[in-house]
Write an enzyme that holds these catalytic residues in place. Structure first.
Site, mmCIF file in Angstrom:
data_model
loop_
_atom_site.group_PDB
_atom_site.id
_atom_site.type_symbol
_atom_site.label_atom_id
_atom_site.label_comp_id
_atom_site.label_asym_id
_atom_site.label_seq_id
_atom_site.Cartn_x
_atom_site.Cartn_y
_atom_site.Cartn_z
ATOM 1 N N ASP A 311 5.686 -6.982 6.253
ATOM 2 C CA ASP A 311 7.119 -7.091 6.524
ATOM 3 C C ASP A 311 7.635 -5.889 7.318
ATOM 4 O O ASP A 311 7.200 -4.751 7.108
ATOM 5 C CB ASP A 311 7.869 -7.181 5.192
ATOM 6 C CG ASP A 311 9.358 -7.360 5.361
ATOM 7 O OD1 ASP A 311 9.764 -8.422 5.868
ATOM 8 O OD2 ASP A 311 10.114 -6.449 4.987
ATOM 9 N N GLU A 364 4.912 -8.811 11.066
ATOM 10 C CA GLU A 364 6.249 -9.248 11.446
ATOM 11 C C GLU A 364 6.812 -8.132 12.326
ATOM 12 O O GLU A 364 7.502 -7.226 11.860
ATOM 13 C CB GLU A 364 7.145 -9.458 10.218
ATOM 14 C CG GLU A 364 8.503 -10.041 10.605
ATOM 15 C CD GLU A 364 9.630 -9.630 9.664
ATOM 16 O OE1 GLU A 364 10.668 -10.302 9.685
ATOM 17 O OE2 GLU A 364 9.476 -8.637 8.928
#
Length: 690
Positions: A311, A364
């Site tokens: 993330d 990401e």
């Protein structure tokens, strides 16, 4: 007196940041010491004056359970005889400022169910795995081209039961229902949001306080092992969202763990996210890097996870991410790159993927940072895949446009092909795109309800035709109307409506097509696998392109009409003569049963030597299968060409005056785009979920 459970070698490797199984030593472990069974506790708190173990076994008073510090390692240890699984505990950490704070164990294998914040003694050994075949096959086929379609899931809201305290299903219970559904749909992988322990439901698992503990909302660590094992038996891979970018300020968590900046940078200009209100890990400390790298290995090796979606990578790479002037400090060369985070990623990815060839590391990363999926030895970060956020933003911006304005945004659907092969991409329509007033995927579509339904199916078809692996967030596969909320279950009742059932059936057809045809994934990283037929038909908002297989057999021609206007005399250029079988039609769910085949006629169209004529309904995508003929000998080439007859319903349209023909190719389009648009876009990542 040292207990001997943590050796000098352990302390040395931890200090070097290379003790990749440090979780087997730090934390709480049920052991036998001097013939007596109990629990061994060990915690890293280098600046602490004193640390004691408190829990339900001593009335949360640690006077008789002070820990001893091991030399200069910063590690405190204690053996408590007679203690076993299930005991609740924390560390009472006294800092140099004289303040004592009760901290959860950073290496705890289990946590108390929220709103409780204690750690739980758990024995995570002894689970009987039955997925050895899955692991063996995945390792042996690592690196081979294969389809990957990911179903992103928030376990707590996929389905809820009627029980109080959130209505959460147990890992074991949901394993069966989720596996059955994913198998029925045809996805290859599940990506789970928010599995590491977190105190607040509304953070969706992105504010982690227990990196080594599967959240107790859904059961015990062994319940989660059962979940993973069961999905593997059903041939479903599992990806976890993993959050090494930041952690919350909760008092029981990692923030100021020993009374000072322990896990975070001490300088708030490096150690804090102003917009998110969270702390940033200090990637320059070996022990902090070891904590994170061992944690990634822990999920892959101990829990058999198949991949980690990392993330907020961009927030780690850029020192000025989400910050204004005066809120950040440059690196030693005066730049905004976090050199320590770069080294961390290279170390992490190289080590994890060398030890576990089957695993995937997915970034990401929302900017134009180069070489994210290139090996560290070549100057890259070493990730397996990168989320294609640029494609996602352009795609969503286009599909939500009123049909009248789509022609002015035509290049938003073609630009991504100028960089589609610069990284190993996953096309994503994730949870972030269906929350906070962004609308569900269905509600993003313009027009009347039926237009929304048809437009969504056409958009999904374009997505599956575009190069790159696929990810879709739960609920969007059947046209969820409401935005997603972690507080409620998906609106499964919508499947009683024919339109929503139709969207779901179409997604099943797409997923089946995707796995069946190698042309959709075999050459995902090569221009040899893609060819524009017409990328310039902006006035009619129609896109046509081809996906090719290595052997050029069963290629697929995509035609996507994004306006509610029927093109009764549509003609599309095709590269070879022969038969073109319709294998998918968003306007006809039973197209496979009708065996509609068109024949190519010798006539230049879209810069191609042949053409196929048919009626193209409004807001419709059609996919046709064809194969390139084997190379002919000179004798065969000299022979006159024989006409090919249609098998069924393949009468060419009487008039094709409105069908545009063009000699432009993908190369000329890419050149035109390059002149008007920068080669790589920088896409600002939404910070709403943080």
């Amino acid at each position: 007196m040292e207990i001997g459970f943590i050796t000098k070698d352990d302390r040395y490797l931890f200090g070097q940041g290379t003790h990749y199984e440090i979780y087997k030593k730090l934390g709480a472990h049920v052991i036998t010491h001097n013939g007596e069974q109990g629990v061994y506790f060990a915690v890293w708190a280098p600046k602490a004056v004193n640390v004691s173990v408190v829990g339900d076994f001593n009335g949360w008073m640690g006077f008789n359970h002070n820990m001893e510090k091991l030399e200069d390692s910063g590690i405190f240890e204690l053996f408590v005889p007679g203690l076993g699984e299930g005991a609740l505990y924390k560390y009472a950490v006294s800092g140099i400022d004289g303040k004592t704070t009760f901290k959860a164990d950073p290496y705890a294998n289990q946590a108390e169910r929220r709103p409780g914040t204690a750690s739980v003694v758990a024995d995570i050994e002894g689970f009987k795995w039955s997925d050895s075949k899955w692991i063996k096959t995945a390792n042996e086929t690592a690196g081979e081209p294969k389809p990957m379609s990911i179903y992103e899931v928030h376990i707590g809201s996929w389905k809820k039961n009627d029980e109080p305290d959130g209505g959460f299903m147990n890992y074991r219970e949901i394993a069966h229902e989720l596996a059955d559904y994913v198998t029925e749909m045809g996805y290859t992988h599940v990506e789970l949001m928010g599995i590491a322990e977190h105190p607040f439901d509304g953070s969706w698992g992105y504010q982690v306080t227990g990196y080594y503990a599967p959240t107790s909302r859904y059961g015990t660590p062994k319940d989660f092992m059962y979940f993973v094992d069961y999905l593997h038996k059903k041939n479903i891979g599992i990806i976890l969202d993993w959050v090494p970018a930041h952690f919350p300020r909760d008092e029981h968590g990692l923030a100021n763990f020993d009374g000072t900046a322990t896990y975070e940078y001490a300088d708030p200009r490096k150690g804090e996210h102003p917009d998110w209100g969270t702390k940033i890990f200090d990637y320059g400390k070996n022990e902090v890097k070891n904590f994170l790298i061992a944690n990634a290995l822990y999920w892959v090796e101990h829990y058999h996870i198949d991949g980690l979606r990392v993330d907020a990578v961009a927030s780690m790479l850029y020192l000025d991410y989400g910050k204004r002037d005066g809120q950040w400090v440059a690196n030693e060369y005066g730049g905004n790159q976090n050199l320590e985070a770069i080294e961390f990623f290279r170390h992490l990815n190289d080590m994890l993927l060398r030890r576990n060839p089957r695993a995937m590391m997915i970034a990401e990363e929302s900017t134009a940072w180069p070489m994210v999926t290139y090996p560290p030895k070549d100057g890259g970060l070493g990730f397996s895949y990168k989320w294609n956020m640029g494609w996602m933003n352009d795609f969503l911006e286009y599909v939500k446009q009123d049909p009248l304005f789509k022609k002015f945004n035509h290049n938003k659907m073609t630009f991504s092909l100028t960089y589609a092969y610069s990284e190993n991409y996953i096309l994503v329509l994730s949870h972030d795109e269906v929350v906070h007033l962004k609308c569900s995927m269905l509600e993003k579509m313009p027009g009347y309800f039926i237009d929304k339904v048809r437009g969504l199916m056409t958009a999904y078809t374009f997505m599956f035709g575009h190069p790159g692996k696929k990810l879709l967030f739960m609920g969007q596969e059947f046209g969820q109307i409401r935005e997603w909320s972690e507080e409620r279950s998906l609106d499964w009742y919508l499947l009683n409506e024919p339109e929503h059932k139709g969207i779901q059936d179409h997604m099943k057809n797409l997923l089946s097509l995707y796995k069946k045809y190698p042309s959709l994934w075999e050459l995902d990283n090569s221009w040899e696998g893609f060819q524009w037929i017409n990328c310039n038909d902006g006035d009619r908002s129609i896109f046509s392109f081809v996906r090719k297989s290595k052997d050029r057999k069963k290629n697929l021609l995509f035609v996507c009409n994004f306006t509610p206007i029927e093109r009764g005399d549509y003609a599309v250029g095709v590269p070879v003569r022969g038969k073109y079988k319709v294998v998918l039609d968003t306007n006809n769910a039973n197209i496979a049963d009708e065996k509609i085949v068109y024949t190519a006629t010798k006539s230049e169209c879209d810069g191609q030597p042949y053409r196929v004529d048919f009626s193209l309904p409004p807001l419709t995508a059609v996919v046709l299968e064809y194969s390139e003929p084997a190379k002919r000998t000179k004798k065969a080439e000299a022979a006159p060409e024989k006409p090919v007859k249609a098998e069924k319903e393949a009468k060419p349209a009487k008039s094709a005056k409105s069908a545009k023909t063009t000699k432009s190719t993908a190369a000329t389009k890419a050149t035109k785009d390059a002149k008007t648009t920068k080669a790589v876009k920088t896409v600002k990542k939404s910070t709403t979920k943080k």
